[in-house]
Design an enzyme around this catalytic site. Structure first.
Site, short mmCIF file in Angstrom:
data_model
loop_
_atom_site.label_atom_id
_atom_site.label_comp_id
_atom_site.label_asym_id
_atom_site.label_seq_id
_atom_site.Cartn_x
_atom_site.Cartn_y
_atom_site.Cartn_z
N PRO A 2 10.43 -3.51 -53.34
CA PRO A 2 10.42 -4.12 -52.00
C PRO A 2 10.49 -5.65 -52.08
CG PRO A 2 8.63 -2.53 -52.28
CD PRO A 2 9.23 -2.77 -53.63
N GLU A 3 11.39 -6.22 -51.29
CA GLU A 3 11.51 -7.68 -51.20
C GLU A 3 11.14 -8.10 -49.78
OE1 GLU A 3 15.25 -9.03 -52.89
OE2 GLU A 3 15.28 -7.35 -54.28
#
Ligand SMILES: [Zn+2]
Length: 268
Positions: A2-3
């Protein structure tokens, strides 16, 4: 992994049910993730209200009425979901916050590289990983000048520099590749090429704008739950470059032990 856009998606989803809600109880189902959970976590959050859920880089910050803040990071594979009262936890659901409304906020992380810590709210900005973060890319603190400053004199490849959370907060492997494609910059260029005599170069201006554009679009796509082709080059090795009239093909290389996807024809 996840960014920023994925973490922002989680923030909005959880905030919509949890902000202003009291935590009835927390079920802590293992001793920790990357690090041990705080001592007495369940007891310390029981009966406390979630005042606000915010984000800094890839970190989620749940400010609690008790003067403490839950600091969370999704690591490699973590996610936080909202489930109904009837939900029964599964194998990788490590912490379940049961809200007074009955909804359950579930921290799931199969690979267990995530982080969940409880920090006095007054000390959050000094919490080491947060204190080290560079500017927030969708804020006014981030621009070509800040990017050039952070990269001045750096002999690292530009792609590797973009993964450094001190340069800009929230970028990871996916959106770094995407932004470099939008900016037509080779991921192999030296990061120092973004500044000359202390001033941002044209490439720095293009890259800062590309980072904002790519992240803004991804946040919007996730909010709309849009399916279809989300990425320009990421995970598209061998496919045609999406840039009109380019004719190149996407290549994958490894930089600092991470995959980079780019088009050698139009990224210089
Ligand atoms: Zn191309």
């Amino acid at each position: 992994m996840p960014e920023l856009p994925e973490v922002e998606f989680v923030r909005r989803t959880v905030a919509s049910v949890a902000e202003g809600e009291r935590i009835e109880r927390a079920v802590v189902r293992r001793a920790g993730l990357r690090r041990p959970f705080p001592v007495d976590l369940a007891a310390r959050v029981a009966g406390v209200t979630i005042v606000r859920l915010s984000r800094r880089g890839k970190y989620l910050l749940a400010e609690l009425s008790a003067g403490s803040t839950l600091v969370m990071h999704l690591g490699m594979s973590g996610w936080i979901r909202v489930e109904p009262a009837s939900y029964e936890p599964e194998l990788h659901d490590h912490v379940v916050f049961v809200l007074a409304s009955g909804s359950k906020v579930v921290f799931n992380d199969p690979r267990r590289f995530g982080v969940l810590d409880l920090v006095p709210t007054q000390e959050v900005s000094r919490w080491p990983a947060l204190a080290a973060l560079g500017p927030e890319p969708l804020s006014a603190d981030f621009d070509a000048a800040s990017l050039a400053r952070a990269c001045a004199g750096s002999r690292r490849a530009i792609k590797v520099a973009l993964l450094d959370q001190r340069v800009v907060a929230g970028l990871g492997n996916i959106y770094a590749s995407e932004a470099l494609h939008v900016a037509r910059l080779s991921p192999r260029r030296q990061a120092s090429a973004l500044s000359t005599h202390g001033q941002p170069t044209a490439a720095a201006h293009r890259l800062a704008a590309a980072i904002r554009a790519v992240l803004t679009r991804a946040v919007e796509q996730l909010a709309r739950n849009a399916d279809g082709q989300r990425f320009r080059v990421y995970d598209r090795e061998g496919q045609r470059c999406p840039r009109r009239r380019c004719g190149g093909r996407v290549r994958r290389i490894v930089q600092a032990a991470r995959s980079t996807f780019f088009c050698p024809a139009c990224q210089r």
